[in-house]
Design a protein around this motif. Structure first.
Motif, PDB file in Angstrom:
ATOM      1  N   THR A 195       0.932  -1.153   0.031  1.00  0.00           N
ATOM      2  CA  THR A 195       0.144  -0.052  -0.148  1.00  0.00           C
ATOM      3  C   THR A 195       0.838   1.225   0.081  1.00  0.00           C
ATOM      4  O   THR A 195       1.758   1.366   0.882  1.00  0.00           O
ATOM      5  CB  THR A 195      -0.953   0.017   1.286  1.00  0.00           C
ATOM      6  N   TYR A 196       0.870   1.985  -0.946  1.00  0.00           N
ATOM      7  CA  TYR A 196       1.459   3.099  -1.194  1.00  0.00           C
ATOM      8  C   TYR A 196       0.742   4.427  -1.234  1.00  0.00           C
ATOM      9  O   TYR A 196      -0.226   4.764  -1.854  1.00  0.00           O
ATOM     10  CB  TYR A 196       2.133   3.135  -2.515  1.00  0.00           C
ATOM     11  N   ARG A 197       0.866   4.906   0.259  1.00  0.00           N
ATOM     12  CA  ARG A 197       0.143   6.357   0.571  1.00  0.00           C
ATOM     13  C   ARG A 197       0.781   7.416   0.240  1.00  0.00           C
ATOM     14  O   ARG A 197       1.591   8.064   0.980  1.00  0.00           O
ATOM     15  CB  ARG A 197      -0.289   6.281   2.098  1.00  0.00           C
ATOM     16  N   GLU A 198       0.231   7.730  -1.308  1.00  0.00           N
ATOM     17  CA  GLU A 198       1.107   8.979  -1.800  1.00  0.00           C
ATOM     18  C   GLU A 198       0.272   9.414  -2.852  1.00  0.00           C
ATOM     19  O   GLU A 198      -0.836   8.838  -3.209  1.00  0.00           O
ATOM     20  CB  GLU A 198       2.274   8.634  -2.279  1.00  0.00           C
ATOM     21  N   THR A 199       0.375  10.762  -3.267  1.00  0.00           N
ATOM     22  CA  THR A 199      -0.038  11.116  -4.564  1.00  0.00           C
ATOM     23  C   THR A 199       0.845  11.178  -5.631  1.00  0.00           C
ATOM     24  O   THR A 199       2.294  11.019  -5.499  1.00  0.00           O
ATOM     25  CB  THR A 199      -0.632  12.880  -4.410  1.00  0.00           C
ATOM     26  N   VAL A 200       0.443  10.798  -6.843  1.00  0.00           N
ATOM     27  CA  VAL A 200       1.285  10.632  -7.996  1.00  0.00           C
ATOM     28  C   VAL A 200       0.723  11.598  -8.982  1.00  0.00           C
ATOM     29  O   VAL A 200      -0.446  11.529  -9.459  1.00  0.00           O
ATOM     30  CB  VAL A 200       1.125   9.105  -8.245  1.00  0.00           C
ATOM     31  N   VAL A 227      -1.730  -1.039  -3.940  1.00  0.00           N
ATOM     32  CA  VAL A 227      -2.769  -0.063  -3.826  1.00  0.00           C
ATOM     33  C   VAL A 227      -1.980   1.392  -3.700  1.00  0.00           C
ATOM     34  O   VAL A 227      -1.004   1.503  -2.975  1.00  0.00           O
ATOM     35  CB  VAL A 227      -3.538  -0.302  -2.576  1.00  0.00           C
ATOM     36  N   ILE A 228      -2.437   2.181  -4.629  1.00  0.00           N
ATOM     37  CA  ILE A 228      -1.953   3.601  -4.478  1.00  0.00           C
ATOM     38  C   ILE A 228      -3.176   4.449  -3.721  1.00  0.00           C
ATOM     39  O   ILE A 228      -4.171   4.250  -4.451  1.00  0.00           O
ATOM     40  CB  ILE A 228      -1.413   4.257  -5.829  1.00  0.00           C
ATOM     41  N   VAL A 229      -3.011   5.095  -2.801  1.00  0.00           N
ATOM     42  CA  VAL A 229      -4.203   5.532  -2.037  1.00  0.00           C
ATOM     43  C   VAL A 229      -3.686   7.056  -1.535  1.00  0.00           C
ATOM     44  O   VAL A 229      -2.690   7.065  -0.723  1.00  0.00           O
ATOM     45  CB  VAL A 229      -4.509   4.572  -1.055  1.00  0.00           C
ATOM     46  N   TYR A 230      -4.780   7.900  -1.414  1.00  0.00           N
ATOM     47  CA  TYR A 230      -4.584   9.112  -0.606  1.00  0.00           C
ATOM     48  C   TYR A 230      -5.868   9.605  -0.467  1.00  0.00           C
ATOM     49  O   TYR A 230      -6.880   8.996  -0.932  1.00  0.00           O
ATOM     50  CB  TYR A 230      -3.631  10.118  -1.270  1.00  0.00           C
ATOM     51  N   GLY A 278      -7.572  18.877  -8.441  1.00  0.00           N
ATOM     52  CA  GLY A 278      -6.154  18.773  -7.757  1.00  0.00           C
ATOM     53  C   GLY A 278      -6.329  17.651  -6.437  1.00  0.00           C
ATOM     54  O   GLY A 278      -5.263  17.248  -5.785  1.00  0.00           O
ATOM     55  N   SER A 279      -7.371  17.110  -6.175  1.00  0.00           N
ATOM     56  CA  SER A 279      -7.424  16.092  -5.161  1.00  0.00           C
ATOM     57  C   SER A 279      -7.140  14.817  -5.581  1.00  0.00           C
ATOM     58  O   SER A 279      -7.364  13.811  -4.759  1.00  0.00           O
ATOM     59  CB  SER A 279      -9.056  16.206  -4.681  1.00  0.00           C
ATOM     60  N   ALA A 280      -6.737  14.637  -6.845  1.00  0.00           N
ATOM     61  CA  ALA A 280      -6.498  13.173  -7.432  1.00  0.00           C
ATOM     62  C   ALA A 280      -5.351  12.598  -6.743  1.00  0.00           C
ATOM     63  O   ALA A 280      -4.605  13.107  -6.313  1.00  0.00           O
ATOM     64  CB  ALA A 280      -6.359  13.129  -9.030  1.00  0.00           C
ATOM     65  N   THR A 281      -5.619  11.301  -6.263  1.00  0.00           N
ATOM     66  CA  THR A 281      -4.607  10.394  -5.926  1.00  0.00           C
ATOM     67  C   THR A 281      -3.606  10.182  -6.726  1.00  0.00           C
ATOM     68  O   THR A 281      -2.235  10.209  -6.616  1.00  0.00           O
ATOM     69  CB  THR A 281      -5.152   9.076  -5.402  1.00  0.00           C
ATOM     70  N   VAL A 282      -3.898   9.717  -8.264  1.00  0.00           N
ATOM     71  CA  VAL A 282      -3.048   9.685  -9.341  1.00  0.00           C
ATOM     72  C   VAL A 282      -3.643  10.681 -10.383  1.00  0.00           C
ATOM     73  O   VAL A 282      -4.843  10.447 -10.896  1.00  0.00           O
ATOM     74  CB  VAL A 282      -2.994   8.148  -9.936  1.00  0.00           C
ATOM     75  N   ALA A 283      -2.591  11.426 -10.894  1.00  0.00           N
ATOM     76  CA  ALA A 283      -3.032  12.460 -11.891  1.00  0.00           C
ATOM     77  C   ALA A 283      -2.176  12.238 -13.038  1.00  0.00           C
ATOM     78  O   ALA A 283      -0.811  12.140 -13.039  1.00  0.00           O
ATOM     79  CB  ALA A 283      -2.862  13.860 -11.387  1.00  0.00           C
ATOM     80  N   VAL A 284      -2.798  12.081 -14.353  1.00  0.00           N
ATOM     81  CA  VAL A 284      -1.953  11.654 -15.590  1.00  0.00           C
ATOM     82  C   VAL A 284      -2.174  12.914 -16.424  1.00  0.00           C
ATOM     83  O   VAL A 284      -3.167  12.917 -16.937  1.00  0.00           O
ATOM     84  CB  VAL A 284      -2.578  10.267 -16.067  1.00  0.00           C
ATOM     85  N   GLU A 285      -1.003  13.402 -16.793  1.00  0.00           N
ATOM     86  CA  GLU A 285      -1.164  14.543 -18.005  1.00  0.00           C
ATOM     87  C   GLU A 285      -0.459  14.137 -19.096  1.00  0.00           C
ATOM     88  O   GLU A 285      -0.282  14.978 -20.149  1.00  0.00           O
ATOM     89  CB  GLU A 285      -0.602  16.014 -17.265  1.00  0.00           C
ATOM     90  N   ASP A 298      -9.368   7.564  -0.326  1.00  0.00           N
ATOM     91  CA  ASP A 298     -10.245   7.175   0.951  1.00  0.00           C
ATOM     92  C   ASP A 298     -10.679   8.425   1.826  1.00  0.00           C
ATOM     93  O   ASP A 298     -10.737   8.133   2.915  1.00  0.00           O
ATOM     94  CB  ASP A 298      -9.581   6.274   1.635  1.00  0.00           C
ATOM     95  N   PHE A 299     -10.775   9.516   1.097  1.00  0.00           N
ATOM     96  CA  PHE A 299     -11.275  10.681   1.939  1.00  0.00           C
ATOM     97  C   PHE A 299     -12.535  10.409   2.807  1.00  0.00           C
ATOM     98  O   PHE A 299     -13.459   9.443   2.118  1.00  0.00           O
ATOM     99  CB  PHE A 299     -11.562  11.839   1.090  1.00  0.00           C
TER     100      PHE A 299
END
Length: 695
Positions: free
Chosen positions: A417-422, A444-447, A465-472, A486-487
């Motif tokens: 479980t990787y608690r971070e934003t990406v 699991v990537i979670v924030y 801006g709330s995204a756990t993972v943002a892909v641009e 998991d807010f």
């Protein structure tokens, strides 16, 4: 995404198949064609080299175990080694060569989505079907080996996701590999998972079968052997990893000789799938079970009173229930030679060695000048929380990708479980984030940011801006992992702005394959880099979980062969909206096709969608089409509704040939496409010339 209140505004009321191409010469000698990448189509063929070359080792590999024993007029199992090697990238070409009468080595390069779902290609004798490295995938279907079919090798493939939303499915016999009366079959180094019925079915006196080095996971009725009154089947099952499988691990019925050794059966604590039993010797089966490792399994070894199980050197950790042996079996070494690995080494050995290998199916000899890769090798960066990888966070690996990288970079994320934003920025295209566990639940990537969460430097994150993972970045892929926001809405009622995005995409050619995207409000934001920019997204064999507008945005997005799970709100009530498109007038919006919409919510409590005119923009023309999809009773009889003063009837909302308790007939509150309209709203129309391929 939040509603923009205001008064209503009123406005105006196919693709070509890729061709199969020769990959290399066989030992018998045929013309070889090639490009610098080793794969080509008719438009790219060069002049053939006349040199005769040897086939690569993986194309001539032969089986061990009972598949190696001479019988029934067949001497061992070597598949299509005497035939031409061809590469296929479409279902049509795979069927063409697999059903041919002559021998072939068939290399599957990329993902083939089976149509219709559940289709099993009827493989004929003398075939090797092999994945090109870790890229070869058969999705939503599998293979059938009928009476008398023999000398078939199926190796190095991922075969997955024909699951139809019913765990103990009695209606869909969709297997990964089924044999009815076949012999001399070798199933090796595959990843088999999440099918509607069995992963492997060995039936109707099929014999001389070896199943080795496979991952079998996320399934109910996993591996069945027998279902016959005769006692003829000879089978070897070794070095396979069974994980998150409920029953038939395997179940062996009336097998003359069943030799099981060095297998790893794992029931992981805290998962939703619980083992019913492990190895089962039924009827008049004679089973030898050696040096296998059972972790957490219920009823790890069971036998009928008429069956035999001889156990040697097995290890049982945290198991419960029946663990039986007895009777007289046989000596496998009187049939073939083999070497046992130490039982204590089995878990680590299979975690690292089971499933598809990058070295199989990817290189072929090209005369005296060396070897050419069948697919260009990607750069791989590894991430592991325990420090065993190159990086301990996913974002650190993304940061290590060079700006404007010209080719694929795979970020392989080990279970945890990787608690971070990406964030994958726009100047880092061609990135794949891939979980390496046996299940998409393992990585699991979670924030827990929400739109109203205060930022450290002042202000709030806002929805995007709330995204756990943002892909641009364009040409992004995610595979075999879970992305969660998991807010906790209940604990943050004083906070303004509960939109909490798990995954945001704002780029083109985004391929989401075999993932879970989990949240509550605004789970999956499918955006584009700008209003005038195209942003195509293809999601398949995945799960999206949420309750309010949880699939939304202005992208041209397809959700295909997936499960959309409706979730109750923080206070236990059932009410919500599946989609909220904000499509530009000249674009296609959200297409949900060949999928299932269900969840533990009240009947008639969810809308399929509503129009989001972001910022009150009346020029938008939001679109959602839901077609060929099973709808639970949770869907309202009038499934579309207005939003922020904009009428859904002024935009583009429609259904086509949906099924289930939530489906309904056409009417003024429930528009259906005509057949002619539906012909222009296929998956290929949304993708507009892009063919998503795993890489």
């Amino acid at each position: 995404m939040s509603e923009q209140p205001g008064k209503a505004r009123h406005r105006r009321n196919r693709k070509a198949l890729a061709v199969a191409v020769p990959l290399a010469l066989t030992a018998a000698g045929t013309m070889a064609y090639g490009t610098d990448l080793g794969l080509l189509g008719e438009d790219a063929q060069r002049t053939a080299s006349a040199a005769t070359t040897a086939a690569p080792a993986w194309a001539t590999a032969t089986a061990d175990g009972f598949a190696s024993v001479n019988s029934l007029g067949q001497n061992g199992t070597y598949g299509g080694r005497d035939g031409q090697i061809v590469t296929v990238k479409t279902q049509a070409d795979l069927e063409k060569y697999a059903t041919a009468t002559q021998p072939y080595v068939i290399v599957v390069a990329g993902t083939i989505n089976m149509n219709p779902v559940g289709k099993e290609i009827k493989v004929q004798s003398d075939k090797t079907i092999v994945g090109a490295g870790t890229t070869g995938q058969i999705v939503g279907g599998g293979f059938f080996l009928g009476q008398g079919v023999h000398n078939v090798v199926i190796r190095n493939l991922t075969i997955r996701d024909s699951y139809q939303g019913v765990w103990n499915d009695k209606d869909h016999d969709f297997d990964a590999i089924q044999m009815d009366g076949a012999h001399h079959i070798w199933i090796d180094h595959n990843d088999l998972r999440h099918m509607a019925d069995g992963l492997i079915d060995v039936r109707k006196d099929s014999t001389n079968v070896t199943v080795s080095w496979n991952k079998l996971s996320d399934n109910n009725k996993t591996f069945g052997i027998g279902w016959t009154e005769n006692v003829k089947t000879d089978i070897t099952v070794h070095h396979n990893w069974f994980r998150e499988t409920e029953q038939r691990n395997p179940s062996t019925d009336n097998a003359a000789h069943a030799h099981l050794y060095n297998n790893f059966l794992e029931d992981v604590a805290g998962t939703t799938i619980k083992s019913s039993y492990g190895n089962y010797s039924r009827g008049r089966t004679r089973m030898v079970l050696e040096n296998s490792y059972f972790q957490g399994m219920n009823n790890p070894v069971t036998k009928d009173s008429t069956a035999a199980v001889v156990q040697k050197g097995n290890t049982f950790v945290g198991t419960s229930g029946r663990n039986e042996s007895g009777g007289t079996a046989f000596d496998p070494k009187s049939y073939y030679g083999y070497t046992l690995d130490r039982t204590a080494d089995v878990p680590a050995l299979l975690r690292s060695g089971a499933g598809p290998r990058g070295s199989i199916g990817t290189t072929g000899t090209t005369g005296t000048t060396g070897t050419t890769a069948a697919t260009k090798a990607a750069t791989t960066l590894t991430v592991a929380k325990d420090g065993s990888g190159q990086y301990s966070t996913v974002q650190a690996a993304v940061n290590a990708v060079p700006a404007n990288n010209p080719s694929r970079v795979v970020i392989a994320v080990k279970p945890g479980t990787y608690r971070e934003t990406v964030k994958v920025p726009a100047n880092k295209p061609h990135v794949t984030i891939q979980g390496t566990g046996g299940s998409r639940k393992d990585t699991v990537i979670v924030y827990n940011n929400a739109a109203g969460t205060p930022k450290p430097g002042g202000g709030t994150y806002g929805t995007g801006g709330s995204a756990t993972v943002a892909v641009e970045a364009d040409d992004f892929q995610a595979r075999n992992l879970t992305i969660t926001n998991d807010f906790d809405e209940k604990a943050n009622q004083n906070l303004s702005g509960h939109q909490a995005v798990a995954l945001r995409t704002a780029s083109d050619k985004v391929f989401l394959d075999g993932i879970i995207v989990n949240g509550d409000q605004d789970t999956l934001l499918l955006d584009t880099a700008a209003k005038d920019r195209l942003g195509r997204v293809y999601m398949t064999n995945s799960y999206v979980v949420g309750n309010v507008d949880f699939i939304f945005g202005r992208a041209t997005a397809v959700i295909d062969r997936s499960v959309i799970t409706l979730k109750k709100r923080w206070n236990g009530t059932s009410a919500g909206y599946v989609t909220a498109p904000s499509t530009a007038a000249d674009r296609k919006g959200i297409l949900i096709a060949n999928s299932t919409v269900n969840g533990d919510v009240s009947d008639r409590s969810f809308y399929l969608g509503r129009p989001w005119h972001a910022g009150g923009d009346a020029s938008l023309d939001p679109q959602t089409t839901v077609r060929n999809t099973s709808l639970s009773a949770a869907i309202r009889t009038a499934p579309w509704t207005d939003m922020s003063g904009f009428s859904w009837k002024d935009d583009r909302f429609a259904e086509y040939r949906n099924t289930g308790a939530g489906a309904g007939s056409a009417g003024s509150d429930r528009p259906h496409l005509t057949d002619a309209q539906a012909a222009g709203q296929e998956v290929a129309d949304w993708l507009a010339g892009w063919t998503p391929t795993a890489s």
